[in-house]
Design an enzyme around this catalytic site. Structure first.
Site, mmCIF file in Angstrom:
data_model
loop_
_atom_site.group_PDB
_atom_site.id
_atom_site.type_symbol
_atom_site.label_atom_id
_atom_site.label_comp_id
_atom_site.label_asym_id
_atom_site.label_seq_id
_atom_site.Cartn_x
_atom_site.Cartn_y
_atom_site.Cartn_z
ATOM 1 N N SER A 75 30.437 -56.085 35.913
ATOM 2 C CA SER A 75 31.606 -55.264 36.261
ATOM 3 C C SER A 75 32.725 -55.300 35.231
ATOM 4 O O SER A 75 33.664 -54.511 35.325
ATOM 5 C CB SER A 75 32.170 -55.708 37.610
ATOM 6 N N LYS A 78 33.539 -52.119 33.554
ATOM 7 C CA LYS A 78 34.248 -51.025 34.242
ATOM 8 C C LYS A 78 35.577 -50.633 33.589
ATOM 9 O O LYS A 78 35.805 -49.447 33.349
ATOM 10 C CB LYS A 78 34.467 -51.386 35.721
ATOM 11 N N TYR A 199 24.967 -46.514 34.711
ATOM 12 C CA TYR A 199 25.767 -47.613 35.250
ATOM 13 C C TYR A 199 25.005 -48.947 35.176
ATOM 14 O O TYR A 199 25.556 -49.968 34.735
ATOM 15 C CB TYR A 199 26.180 -47.290 36.697
ATOM 16 N N TYR A 251 38.992 -57.494 42.871
ATOM 17 C CA TYR A 251 38.515 -57.042 44.190
ATOM 18 C C TYR A 251 39.502 -57.445 45.291
ATOM 19 O O TYR A 251 40.704 -57.310 45.109
ATOM 20 C CB TYR A 251 37.098 -57.572 44.478
ATOM 21 N N VAL A 269 29.817 -60.236 38.026
ATOM 22 C CA VAL A 269 28.922 -61.188 38.704
ATOM 23 C C VAL A 269 28.038 -61.969 37.732
ATOM 24 O O VAL A 269 27.361 -62.908 38.139
ATOM 25 C CB VAL A 269 28.043 -60.504 39.784
HETATM 26 N N1 GLN Z 1 25.970 -54.538 38.381
HETATM 27 C C1 GLN Z 1 26.674 -55.173 39.455
HETATM 28 C C2 GLN Z 1 26.580 -54.334 40.694
HETATM 29 O O1 GLN Z 1 26.691 -53.147 40.612
HETATM 30 C C3 GLN Z 1 28.111 -55.367 39.075
HETATM 31 C C4 GLN Z 1 28.932 -56.011 40.173
HETATM 32 C C5 GLN Z 1 29.964 -56.974 39.665
HETATM 33 O O2 GLN Z 1 29.906 -57.484 38.561
HETATM 34 N N2 GLN Z 1 30.898 -57.292 40.522
HETATM 35 O O3 GLN Z 1 26.371 -54.838 41.764
#
Ligand code: GLN
Length: 409
Positions: A75, A78, A199, A251, A269
């Site tokens: 993420s 992003k 993505y 988040y 993550v």
């Molecule tokens: N690729 C992960 C997902 O879409 C990214 C989520 C994250 O890093 N919080 O679930």
């Protein structure tokens, strides 16, 4: 006898590096969280790795611990893809498809408004939308744009961890569901699989804590990579991205983050976090075990400590602003007053100057000419230039004039 081999330049760098090293060593003692396993391949990460890197806007880099260990960006891609798309489409066009509001929900929540618009670009729904807005006829060409952009942020050619990509592509049903919902309202401009393909690939780009620090420093530096000198995105895109990282990057812990750490950040993550002190530095951390919100537990601890020790909170401020007035020279013989200024003139500095001008005029009624010397002013912001200019204009042609002298003011 002790043989000293360090040059003085290394001694200087060592003091920053040692500070980061202490933060890393303390973080190693924190035993909390679990390595992500909902993407099966991520479960192989070594839970004991802890690394941190800091890059200043002057392009100086400091590493501690496992700053060169590789992991997938997830993420943390992003905000950077958002900045790239923002530079192409602009704030308004992009905002029609993705909101600005914190969702207060986990990263994979179905946070869509009535029109099917995702709450913000830092949650999965928003990020899938943003990468679908990348220019290019095919998913492959769009991913090329993304990879090239992320590489320019990092200042080196990044690549994809194919095993992690395959693992998420096999199991990413919830993300496909989010894309389907956005497709059903007509807001997602691509087919579901085309959108999630780009993505998933962007999430599987491999980075180090050092890369994240350079990427963060590029946002801190108004979109110019401080190591390569390349402009990667424009200042408004960088600023909007940082604003959204500040309000939504962690988040449903973003509010707590704002209080305890106080500068924009984004977690992934894979165990990474990027954090940015605008105008100063970018930091990357890496430590795979995640807390309940999906943020690296040790990464959160490291950044909290860094913020405390380095005075990082953006809303913390010194008690009194520095005075821009170096000297006031009153010449009784000629009725002239010289006001010598120094340093940076921003709003609050120029407000002090204008206040001082009023004081001089009120007390020394004989002042005919008041000269403001800007020779030692290092920077003057737009508002300061305007306010000082207006004060000068107001006295033009009158018996009591204000003049400014100094290089090209
Ligand atoms: N690729 C992960 C997902 O879409 C990214 C989520 C994250 O890093 N919080 O679930």
């Amino acid at each position: 006898m002790t043989v000293r081999t360090m040059s003085s330049a290394q001694v200087g760098a060592a003091s920053v590096r040692d500070g980061l090293g202490r933060v890393v060593e303390t973080a190693r003692t924190i035993d909390e969280g679990h390595v992500a396993d909902y993407i099966p391949e991520l479960s192989h990460a070594d839970p004991d790795l802890v690394g941190m890197s800091l890059v200043s806007v002057l392009g100086h880099r400091y590493d501690a611990g496992d700053a060169e260990a590789r992991f997938t960006i997830q993420s943390i891609s992003k905000p950077f893809v958002y900045a790239l798309v923002h530079a192409r489409l602009g704030r308004e066009a992009l905002h029609r498809r993705v909101g600005f509001e914190p969702s207060g929900e986990p990263f994979n929540a179905i946070s869509l408004d009535d029109a099917g618009r995702p709450a913000n670009p830092m949650i999965n729904a928003g990020a899938i939308m943003v990468s679908a807005l990348v220019d290019g006829a095919t998913p492959a060409s769009r991913f090329d744009v993304v990879l090239d952009g992320l590489s320019r942020f990092a200042g080196r050619a990044l690549s994809v961890d194919e095993a992690v990509h395959a693992s998420e592509a096999d199991t990413g049903h919830r993300n496909r569901a989010l894309a389907s919902l956005m497709r059903s309202t007509g807001l997602l401009p691509r087919e579901v699989d085309d959108a999630t393909d780009v993505y998933f690939r962007q999430c599987a780009v491999e980075v180090t804590a050092g890369d994240l620090a350079v990427m963060g420093a590029t946002l801190a530096n108004d979109g110019v990579n401080p190591i390569t000198g390349e402009r990667v995105t424009d200042p408004e895109s960088a600023q909007d991205t940082l604003s959204l990282m500040g309000s939504c990057g962690m988040y449903d812990r973003s509010g707590e983050w704002g209080v305890t750490v106080g500068f924009p950040a984004k977690s992934g993550v894979g165990g990474g976090i990027v954090a940015v002190k605008p105008g100063q530095f970018g930091v990357g951390t890496f430590a795979p075990p995640l807390d309940a919100a999906g943020n690296s537990a040790r990464g959160v601890a490291m950044l909290r400590r860094l913020s405390e020790e380095y005075g990082g909170h953006l809303l913390a401020h010194p008690s009194a602003p520095a005075s821009p007035i170096a000297d006031v020279v009153e010449d009784a013989g000629t009725d002239a007053v010289l006001l010598r200024l120094r340093g940076e003139l921003d709003f609050v500095a120029v407000e002090q100057v204008l206040h001082e001008i009023d004081r001089i005029e009120a007390t020394a009624s004989g002042v005919a000419v008041l000269t403001v010397d800007l020779t030692d002013v290092t920077r003057i912001t737009g508002v300061a230039r305007q306010l000082l200019g207006e004060a000068v204009d107001r006295t033009r042609g009158s018996a009591r004039q204000i003049l400014t002298i100094g290089p090209d003011r």
